[in-house]
Design an enzyme around this catalytic site. Structure first.
Site: not given
Lengths: 169, 169, 169, 169
Positions: C53, C82-83, C11
């Site tokens: 990710s 972040t995932d 992101t």
């Protein structure tokens, strides 16, 4: 001289959903932009829908036209997705008369750092105060009559369908 | 239909000097704002001066009037400090005729996150395209004729000197 | 004390494509953020990939681990979606030793007005200078050891898997 | 592990007064920045004063030192004007022991589009969690021990008074 503002959605009001990474609609940012611009205009804001303009049906457009006819103001700004803005302008021109209607929107959501939304809104509110009755699209700092405008999908820029004979001055 | 843009300074173009904490002028942000607004207008930009409008002398105003008369465009937007914008408008009205001149500016510098400058510029560029010849101030989303405008120093808002009889329609 | 910065996408570096309304990757904004933060750190920036990710495969993770082992710096910051940040942290912990590695990212793209990216980057660069060798995730102002962190998908917040016994001062 | 945050003013919290064009203090933007950074740290914020650091007297510095000693947290971040940040650090080092204290600030006010404040805050909060007891300045992405730092007035950059022998890991 009150101005009616109708919200219909479009890129203008898209937000970033940080949980799933998608763009979506929550509320309009109209009030926030008017404050930012220190606007002292008397406006009546109403959200008619919050949709992508590619999802707009004939029913949606008829509803917008109804609202334009029925509201008491004769100066109307409509925020709208850019993809079918010209199409809605055409429907409004057929169904509403005697009012100055200006459609505008944004290529980049308001909530992004580099949005054109505030510029376009300033421009649309000025045009609606100064142009004669009719239906117009205000984008790229310019205004276009409803029957002579399209969005160039390759460039993202609004342009005339046919050259305008300019005896301006 | 080319538009002439004259830069004179004012809050609009102020920047923060991070070495001494003072506000100062470097270059105009006009081109940057036009790009942000995805403007496709044909404009000619010229910086006449970069000063606070409280420092503006009769000579400065005569110079601006000269430039307005001499430029070939008959649609002119001038960025100007808000404090004496109305005063410059008066001088221009006395010295220039047959052209649409719109003065605008900002309450907050462009480089600040919350500036009204982009909104005001969108508005001024729209008014200059659609209003008849004359000298105007465009602030707070509105336009004012040169002989009926002042900045209220208490509120920071532009207002009419006397009520306008509105038979708008 | 040079710091290595590896870019992998996420992101953090997403941009808005104004022609089709989709988010996409162009270039990293790392240099821009370091300038904004007036960083005077000696850094070596290398873009390893620019992907979501969720699309990251074991091959991608092995490649990141290789680069961490082979680079001469022993302080490494990695920007990452972040995932699956916690998953990559685990792979790095298994394959790289003797270096301080801090993964960080953003919930909102840098190019949006309200991004957490600049805060997270400031935080990650500080942690990498001051934490002992090991693999960490830096998000929400905190740091987490690689084997005790997950992203809560409901809230978007990073949290420990199990409570940490805190005999902190 | 709660962190104490003391606000003392400085460029960090300066705002633009649109009525007189001057920079001034209203409230701190700390809470706003912590939200922007999606911080999940437990913090206690207290505003001690809101002044330019050039106006800071020995009494002000003693007051800050008192508050550092008396608060129950042993991790403290202080926002402070950059001009005399090193001087306050020295006073704190003399009067407070056993706590990790990190001073930070900004070269550009938070409310400006291009502030370094969010980056510096992320960095200061990370350093305060990971550095041993002592007094530090966190600016330009780096940290400096209180007795080896000065702001270079020509460049606006923080630097060591004397080179540090680096046998870093």
């Amino acid at each position: 001289m009150a101005i009616r503002i109708f919200i219909t959605g479009g890129t203008f009001d898209k937000e970033y959903n940080e949980l799933n990474g998608e763009l979506y609609f929550k509320d309009t940012h109209m009030q926030e932009l008017l404050s930012l611009g220190r606007s002292r205009l008397t406006v009546q804001i109403k959200t008619l829908m919050m949709i992508d303009s590619l999802e707009m049906t004939p029913e949606h457009r008829n509803y917008i036209a109804d609202e334009c006819r029925q509201c008491e103001e004769d100066k109307i700004v409509i925020t709208h997705g850019t993809d079918t803005m010209a199409e809605t302008a055409r429907v409004l021109a057929q169904q509403v008369s005697g009012k100055t209607i200006v459609l505008t929107g944004a290529m980049i959501p308001i909530k992004f750092g580099s949005s054109d939304g505030l510029f376009n809104l300033g421009s649309a509110l000025a045009f609606v105060q100064s142009l004669p009755p009719g239906v117009y699209v205000a984008m790229n700092g310019r205004y276009f009559i409803w029957d002579n405008v399209r969005k160039n999908r390759q460039t993202g820029i609004f342009e005339e369908l046919k050259p305008v004979s300019t005896h301006t001055g």
